[in-house]
Design an enzyme around this catalytic site. Structure first.
Site, PDB file in Angstrom:
ATOM      1  N   ARG A 251       0.865  -1.169   0.000  1.00 15.94           N
ATOM      2  CA  ARG A 251       0.000   0.000   0.000  1.00 15.94           C
ATOM      3  C   ARG A 251       0.907   1.224   0.000  1.00 15.94           C
ATOM      4  O   ARG A 251       2.006   1.205   0.551  1.00 15.94           O
ATOM      5  CB  ARG A 251      -0.926   0.023   1.222  1.00 15.94           C
ATOM      6  CG  ARG A 251      -2.052  -0.998   1.171  1.00 15.94           C
ATOM      7  CD  ARG A 251      -3.072  -0.655   0.081  1.00 15.94           C
ATOM      8  NE  ARG A 251      -4.224  -1.566   0.068  1.00 15.94           N
ATOM      9  CZ  ARG A 251      -4.311  -2.657  -0.671  1.00 15.94           C
ATOM     10  NH1 ARG A 251      -3.284  -2.990  -1.449  1.00 15.94           N
ATOM     11  NH2 ARG A 251      -5.391  -3.395  -0.649  1.00 15.94           N
ATOM     12  N   GLU A 280      -4.248   7.956  -4.534  1.00 19.02           N
ATOM     13  CA  GLU A 280      -4.548   7.327  -5.826  1.00 19.02           C
ATOM     14  C   GLU A 280      -5.874   7.861  -6.368  1.00 19.02           C
ATOM     15  O   GLU A 280      -6.850   7.959  -5.614  1.00 19.02           O
ATOM     16  CB  GLU A 280      -4.605   5.801  -5.672  1.00 19.02           C
ATOM     17  CG  GLU A 280      -3.256   5.205  -5.277  1.00 19.02           C
ATOM     18  CD  GLU A 280      -3.277   3.679  -5.160  1.00 19.02           C
ATOM     19  OE1 GLU A 280      -4.334   3.071  -5.440  1.00 19.02           O
ATOM     20  OE2 GLU A 280      -2.257   3.103  -4.786  1.00 19.02           O
ATOM     21  N   HIS A 299      -1.747   0.699  -9.901  1.00 19.39           N
ATOM     22  CA  HIS A 299      -2.316  -0.267  -8.948  1.00 19.39           C
ATOM     23  C   HIS A 299      -2.949  -1.452  -9.669  1.00 19.39           C
ATOM     24  O   HIS A 299      -4.127  -1.788  -9.474  1.00 19.39           O
ATOM     25  CB  HIS A 299      -3.362   0.416  -8.046  1.00 19.39           C
ATOM     26  CG  HIS A 299      -3.549  -0.289  -6.735  1.00 19.39           C
ATOM     27  ND1 HIS A 299      -3.825   0.389  -5.563  1.00 19.39           N
ATOM     28  CD2 HIS A 299      -3.505  -1.602  -6.395  1.00 19.39           C
ATOM     29  CE1 HIS A 299      -3.950  -0.486  -4.561  1.00 19.39           C
ATOM     30  NE2 HIS A 299      -3.754  -1.692  -5.058  1.00 19.39           N
TER      31      HIS A 299
END
Length: 338
Positions: A251, A280, A299
């Protein structure tokens, strides 16, 4: 079968009809219902089991709920919901299904940096042939390199298996050194290192900097908790080799992003492959976009075309365990936060 003996299972994602059939075949006690994209109030009110990714009812909406199976490995995004805090509700994840594709992603990024693929693509975009290119592109044999894996869960263990097969030295850090073997987590067949025998050394979680000084690649795979937030920061970057590469598939908040930017732009470390970020989507104003020693992906390391089929493997096994009153795989430990 009396209604009182039936277990209502609400599927709040777009599982295919074939997967639903497989779930229903596990036991006649299971009443499997798919409600996607909207779960009606009357459906969740009678549900004992919920499979979900983003839908979380209020506790008073789900009085019969006893188990929530998430469609993700990470739990941090869901823990803020009150229903996830109820002590009488079991929470499980799909941890383990991402091991192969995420380990492949990490290995790919290691090879991209070792073989200077970023530079090759830049030259290609300009139709430029670099003179004396063998010297510029000269890699270091992988069997002479060391990978340090921060967090020895399913992803880290599969990466360790792949790297060991290439002859690399493997180091790892782990929160609980008393339990190196892993027997409460889902594992895809023929993957990983369930016994924990592969690493040459395993470090305590608070000694990552000590491990980092010996690593050509530092790969971050830990879950995000209060203990791992900004775990990778100034101390770790200062300990890394000037040629060291950071790979983060955990993360974004596990890495101190400003400290990383400073380390990359100053040449303190060699580069970074980043799939996750503190914010993000990564803002267009982030300095990371302009750095030529960074590879950025949005991601996507955990994605795979057969994600639902793999996730269903975990869910089917856990349904069998639930029916037999056996411990479920990938259970949330609320004290640890994962």
């Amino acid at each position: 079968m009396p209604e009182s003996e039936r277990i209502v299972v609400t599927i709040a994602i777009d599982f295919s009809d074939d997967i639903l059939v497989e779930l229903r075949e596990i036991s006649p006690r299971l009443q499997v219902e798919r409600h996607f994209p909207v779960v009606p109030p009357e459906a969740i009110a009678r549900s004992e089991v919920l499979y979900t990714t983003g839908y979380f009812p209020d506790p008073e909406q789900a009085p019969k709920l006893r188990w929530i199976q998430l469609n993700s490995a990470g739990l941090n995004h869901a823990l803020r919901h009150p229903v996830m805090q109820a002590e009488d509700i079991i929470v499980t994840s799909t941890s383990g299904i991402h091991a192969t594709n995420m380990a492949h992603y990490c290995l790919m990024m290691m090879l991209i940096f070792n073989y200077k693929i970023r530079m090759a693509l830049d030259l290609q975009s300009r139709a430029e042939w670099l003179e004396h290119s063998p010297e510029a592109f000269m890699p270091v044999d992988m069997e002479r390199q060391t990978v340090g894996i921060v967090g020895y869960g399913s992803i880290g263990r599969e990466l360790a298996r792949l790297c060991a097969a290439m002859g690399m030295t493997v180091l790892a850090s782990k929160r609980d050194l008393r339990n190196i073997a892993e027997d409460k987590a889902f594992q895809l067949p023929n993957t990983g290192d369930s016994s924990g025998d592969i690493p040459d050394r395993i470090y305590p979680a608070d000694t990552v900097a000590s491990m980092a000084k010996d690593c050509d690649y530092l790969v971050v795979t830990v879950p995000l908790t209060k203990d791992t937030e900004r775990l990778i920061g100034d101390e770790v970057f200062a300990a890394m080799k000037p040629s060291g590469i950071l790979v983060n598939v955990a993360r974004g908040a596990v890495v101190d992003e400003q400290a990383l930017i400073n380390a990359l732009s100053s040449g303190m470390i060699g580069g970074a492959a980043l799939d996750v970020f503190e914010q993000e989507p990564l803002p267009s104003t982030s300095p990371l976009w302009a750095l030529d020693n960074v590879v950025i992906t949005p991601h996507i390391a955990g994605f795979t075309r057969d994600y639902h089929e793999k996730a269903a493997l975990v869910f089917k096994e856990n349904l069998r365990r639930y029916l037999d009153n056996r411990p479920l795989l990938n259970q949330l430990d609320r004290a640890k936060g994962y």
